[in-house]
Design an enzyme around this catalytic site. Structure first.
Site, mmCIF file in Angstrom:
data_model
loop_
_atom_site.group_PDB
_atom_site.id
_atom_site.type_symbol
_atom_site.label_atom_id
_atom_site.label_comp_id
_atom_site.label_asym_id
_atom_site.label_seq_id
_atom_site.Cartn_x
_atom_site.Cartn_y
_atom_site.Cartn_z
ATOM 1 N N SER A 327 0.804 -1.223 0.000
ATOM 2 C CA SER A 327 0.000 0.000 0.000
ATOM 3 C C SER A 327 0.833 1.267 0.000
ATOM 4 O O SER A 327 0.304 2.350 -0.278
ATOM 5 C CB SER A 327 -0.921 0.021 1.223
ATOM 6 O OG SER A 327 -1.758 -1.108 1.186
ATOM 7 N N HIS A 370 -15.503 -0.099 2.108
ATOM 8 C CA HIS A 370 -15.365 1.183 2.787
ATOM 9 C C HIS A 370 -16.473 2.168 2.424
ATOM 10 O O HIS A 370 -16.467 3.290 2.884
ATOM 11 C CB HIS A 370 -14.015 1.816 2.450
ATOM 12 C CG HIS A 370 -12.851 1.061 3.012
ATOM 13 N ND1 HIS A 370 -12.169 0.091 2.311
ATOM 14 C CD2 HIS A 370 -12.245 1.131 4.219
ATOM 15 C CE1 HIS A 370 -11.182 -0.387 3.040
ATOM 16 N NE2 HIS A 370 -11.215 0.219 4.218
ATOM 17 N N CYS A 383 -7.965 1.894 1.563
ATOM 18 C CA CYS A 383 -8.946 1.172 0.746
ATOM 19 C C CYS A 383 -8.295 0.747 -0.562
ATOM 20 O O CYS A 383 -7.620 1.526 -1.214
ATOM 21 C CB CYS A 383 -10.128 2.095 0.456
ATOM 22 S SG CYS A 383 -11.236 1.430 -0.789
#
Lengths: 647, 379
Positions: A327, A370, A383
């Site tokens: 991420s 989300h 997300c």
């Protein structure tokens, strides 16, 4: 072809004349050779016989003193200390075995050294001094001197040995030296004579190897007259060499020491880079090892554990390691989409928990989804679906190009060994190396730093420094060579939309400082040092549909090798970035739990220039941090250095 | 007189040829090789291995080759010389492409059973080819520019290939032997005068230009020339070897220290003690008497060759014999000058004494040609 007789006779007569002429010239030359023989062997014989019997001229190389290495504050990281060694010249010793046997009665020589020395004596040229034992005490030197008559060809010599006073802290930065091997010589086109001195040391890895030319210096020579037993009678001529240049690194040894201690035996890497000029304030790979063990040859008892450990202490994970950035890569995907103007920072995407692309379901880490998320929320909560969506809009080539601008997939030139360039995939790359077409799923995976995407901790640190400054920060490790300052890595502007960058930094700020952010537990509450960052958790395995149905197995239940890598990139202070940092914990589980706390500790240490006050930590953490600080203060990172340890 | 005019009857046939060999020359060659074995035995510290024994085996093979070559009529070899030159040239090109590199130069071809050094072969085949060329060329054309240019090309082609390896010693030998053959064949004086003048001029220009605005070479190239001319400038390189070599030679005195009594240890520093520097051992152990004797044997070999060449009425035979003798002379002249500190170190072995297979086999083969020329001479 028949020729007339007269012509033949004429040409034969000419041949005869010329043959006689050439033959005569040859005989004349031979006469010259004979005269020279007479001159050397009869007229000059006495002089030469004297030279041969009594004295010989020997030319000895004076090895140059290797340049020393300092940290940014002038703390010694690599130095030369005098050490005594016993050397033997084979042709002077006569019966090598007998002399060796006698020598071993005078001083202690362990079996391995004894046999190694004996072998080297027999292999190397008879007039070259061969080192028998290194690092002997003054006491032993005196013993050898007293017994000199019984030990022909044996002499004590004083030399310099490389020592790394900071021990394991700098094994992955300064590196180490070692004996010149055949491989080292083969790698050089025209090896310096000095490398042929037995036991001469050459840089093997990292700065010691990459800055070898500057550090080595040039050898001097001395011409000495020696008598029949090899004893030096007098020095005839001496040409001084030049000692190697001193190097100063950008690393702060105090901070580096703290980082190594903080990482301890965790399989992890930390890079701290100065946001103003690209100076690497710390670059630590753990576990590390003591480079002093390697000087003069490492024993297999010491070496095997290093080689076989699953935590790979010999690998410099900061630059050699390439990991899926997970991420932490999301900023790149977002920047690509923002710069293309495909989305605005406030545009939202709906996350139902997965996205179906080309008949395949790509899941968000949060199964329930989300809901509607914008840039800030998507980054804060990490997300995945938001970035899948952006990637499908912007395409892999744009994402890769953006990543390259931020220093991913680019090999940063540092004076370290095996610097990895990571990997930012493109369609043509896959075609060439994998022989397969790029599929849309590859883009989706790449958007969250998975799939083919690979980056080293160094690259991630550079990326966060570039996000923090908007400039092309390039890392710098060598501050000065021989007092000459090396170019700074300040870099020109990246020419990105300032508004986009601001939004991105703000989102990263919220990752750490917003209650719902993934890095909230590792926030800094001192206002002048607020941190912005991004967590990353990169999978090292595929999650099968069956597993997903059962509920994704938690990391703690998995064997170490199959757990996720934990990553965290950050910079601080938020409003005026001073340092950027990347943390990687191999198979550490989640980025928020394993990597972010380390990033906070090391950033605070760097910002405070020492141990930070507890007030920078949230109240709930202070007790725990207090014990941690006490514990780390007790760890003396300096390895005990003295000559004895190395023998 | 050409070989077509031979009265076949007067040329010996069958085993009677053996009686007509130049026996004194053969014995001189064998004695030089014998000295070689002694020295190789001595430098190995009184042992047949690792050098003397393989050298003796190669000598046996070489002797057989010499005899076989001597038995075949010289006109056969004459007709073969073009092919021989061509094959050597191809081998040299092959060496450049797939040759085996040792000590930084690419000189060897791995034939499986032995390593061949084609540049050694070229020394002989070049002489053969030039001799055949001048045998074929009518005497009046010898000095015409075109017919001079042709042999120059024949010489330069292999020389350039050898220089590329790089092997300075052999290329100097090739060049000198080729030029010598052209001289023997009767090429006009003026050509040699012009080449020598131009060479002197060029060298002067190169040195004169140093440090001026029209400097012809780079500074580092000048430095290389310096070390080549004055090895003492490089204390650990060639200069050290020459100093030690002279000491060993000089300490031999009149009669030497005696066989195997040389202070071998003092020479052990020489990496080439069994090859290029073997003469120092001989001179140290057998003194001036031994050294001058070897030189004497060499001189006799040259003398015998020159005499048989002059007596031989066949132009190819005499040119070939003289060319081979010149080649042989160049070998030991360069080697001895080098060892005695009269010339820069270029790496040329002492013929038939230094350890080395290709050189010995090729030399014995060459003397086989000399013998064939002698046996089959027109009577």
């Amino acid at each position: 072809m028949r020729r007339n007789r007269a012509e033949n006779d004429a040409s034969h007569a000419k041949l005869t004349r010329r043959a006689a002429l050439l033959g005569g010239a040859q005989l004349l030359f031979m006469g010259g050779l004979g005269a020279r023989m007479r001159y050397l062997q009869v007229d000059q014989a006495d002089q030469f016989r004297l030279l041969a019997e009594e004295n010989r001229i020997n030319i000895r190389l004076i090895p140059p003193a290797r340049g020393e290495i300092f940290d940014r504050n002038g703390v010694r990281l690599a130095e030369n200390i005098p050490s005594y060694r016993i050397v033997m010249v084979r042709e002077d010793a006569g019966d090598v075995d007998a002399v060796m046997a006698r020598l071993s009665q005078v001083i202690d020589i362990d079996l391995e050294t004894y046999e190694g020395a004996l072998e080297e004596l027999k292999r190397s040229a008879p007039f070259l001094p061969v080192t028998i034992v290194e690092g002997v005490s003054w006491d032993e030197v005196s013993k050898v001197s007293v017994n000199a008559p019984a030990l022909p060809g044996v002499t004590p010599e004083v030399g310099l040995t490389r020592v790394y006073p900071r021990g394991s802290d700098f094994a992955h930065v300064v590196g180490r030296v070692g004996r010149v091997s055949q491989k080292d010589l083969d790698a050089l086109e025209n090896p310096d004579q000095v490398l042929r001195i037995p036991r001469f040391q050459i840089g093997k890895i990292n700065v010691e190897a990459r800055a070898e030319d500057a550090l080595r210096g040039t050898a001097g020579t001395k011409q000495v007259e020696v008598n029949a037993t090899g004893r030096v009678m007098r020095e005839l001529d001496r040409r001084e060499g030049q000692s190697g240049a001193d190097l100063q690194l950008t690393v702060d040894s105090k901070l580096q020491g703290y980082v190594q201690a903080r990482l301890a035996d965790e399989s992890a890497a930390v890079v701290i880079i100065d946001c103003e000029n690209g100076d690497l304030a710390a670059i630590a790979s753990a576990p590390s090892y003591d480079p002093n063990l390697f000087i003069g040859g490492i024993s297999s008892a010491n070496y095997d554990p290093l080689l076989n450990s699953k935590y790979r202490p010999l690998v410099n994970k900061t630059v050699q390691g390439a990991y899926p950035p997970g991420s932490t890569f999301k900023m790149m995907t977002a920047m690509a989409a923002l710069e293309e103007g495909l989305i605005g920072p406030d545009d939202t995407v709906y996350c139902p928990g997965h996205l179906e692309v080309a008949g395949r379901k790509f899941h968000c880490w949060k199964r329930a989804g989300h809901g509607w998320v914008d840039l800030g929320n998507s980054l804060k909560q990490s997300c995945d679906v938001y970035y899948y969506d952006l990637a499908l809009k912007v395409g892999i080539e744009k994402i890769t190009a953006m990543a390259n601008r931020f220093g991913l997939g680019i090999r940063h030139e540092l004076a370290l060994s095996s610097v990895n360039s990571g990997l930012t995939p493109t369609k043509s790359w896959k075609k060439v190396t994998r022989g397969a077409d790029w599929v849309i799923g590859d883009t989706v995976n790449a958007s969250i730093g998975q799939g083919f995407m690979l980056a080293s901790p160094l690259q991630l640190a550079v990326m966060s420094a570039r996000i923090a400054t908007g400039r092309m920060i390039t890392p710098r490790l060598i501050k000065s060579v021989d007092g000459v300052e090396q170019p700074l890595g300040t870099g020109a502007s990246l020419n990105l939309n300032d508004n986009n960058l601001q939004k991105m930094r703000r989102a990263m700020y919220e990752v750490v400082n917003d209650r719902r952010g993934t890095g909230y537990r590792s926030r800094i509450i001192a206002d002048e040092w607020r941190m912005a960052g991004k967590t990353g958790t990169s999978q090292v395995r595929n999650i099968t549909a069956a597993e997903r149905a059962r509920g994704v197995t938690s990391n703690a239940d998995l064997p170490w090798e199959r757990r996720d890598h934990a990553l965290f990139v950050a910079f601080a202070p938020f409003d005026k970035p001073r340092y950027a940092v990347s943390v990687l914990v191999e198979h550490g589980g989640g980025g928020s739990t394993a990597a972010a706390p380390i990033a906070r500790d090391v950033l605070l240490q760097a910002l405070a220039g020492g141990e930070p006050s507890l007030s920078a930590y949230p109240k709930g953490d202070r007790a725990r941090i207090k014990t941690q600080q006490n514990r780390l203060r007790d760890v003396k990172p300096e390895a005990a250095i003295d000559g004895k340890d190395q023998a | 007189m050409s070989y077509l005019e031979y009265t076949v009857k007067s040329v010996p046939t069958g085993f009677r040829k053996i009686l007509h060999l130049n026996w004194p020359l053969a014995l001189l060659l064998v004695s030089v090789c014998g000295i070689g074995f002694l020295m190789l035995y001595s430098v190995a510290g009184g042992s047949f291995s690792p050098w003397a024994e393989p050298q003796m085996k190669r000598f046996a093979l070489g002797l057989a080759i010499m005899m076989a070559v001597a038995m075949v009529p010289i006109w056969f070899w004459r007709n073969l010389s073009g092919v021989a030159y061509g094959v050597s040239l191809i081998l040299l090109v092959l060496v450049a492409l797939i040759g085996e590199a040792r000590k930084g130069s690419q000189r060897w071809l791995d034939l499986g059973f032995m390593d061949l050094q084609p540049s050694e072969l070229m020394k002989i085949t070049l002489v053969m080819f030039l001799a055949a060329y001048y045998d074929w060329l009518p005497a009046k054309k010898v000095s015409r520019p075109f017919w001079v240019l042709l042999p120059v090309l024949i010489i330069f082609l292999p020389t350039a290939l050898v220089l590329e390896q790089p092997d300075l010693g052999t290329s100097i030998l090739l060049l000198t032997a080729g030029a010598g053959l052209m001289f023997l064949a009767g090429v006009h004086w003026a050509y040699f005068a012009v080449v020598i003048a131009a060479g002197v001029g060029l060298v002067t220009a190169v040195f004169q230009s140093r440090g001026t605005s029209w400097q012809l070479l780079n500074n580092y190239q000048y430095r290389r020339i310096d070390t080549f001319l004055d090895p003492a400038a490089e204390p650990l390189g060639a200069g050290y070897h020459i100093t030690q070599s002279k000491i060993a030679l000089g300490s031999g005195g009149w009669t030497g220290r005696g066989f195997m009594q040389g202070t071998q240890s003092r020479l052990n520093f020489l990496p080439e003690k069994h090859t290029d520097f073997i003469f120092t051992t001989l001179a140290e152990e057998f003194g001036f008497v031994g050294a001058i004797s070897l030189l004497g044997i060499y001189a006799l070999i040259i003398l015998f060759c020159v005499v048989t060449a002059i007596r031989n009425k066949d132009r190819f035979s005499s040119l070939l014999t003289l060319g081979i003798a010149l080649n042989f002379f160049l070998y030991f002249a360069v080697n001895m000058s080098m060892v005695m500190g009269m010339a820069p170190v270029v790496g040329v072995p002492l013929p038939l004494v230094s350890y080395g297979g290709s050189a010995m086999l090729v030399l014995l083969l060459a003397f086989g040609l000399v013998q064939s020329a002698h046996v089959h001479r027109p009577r």
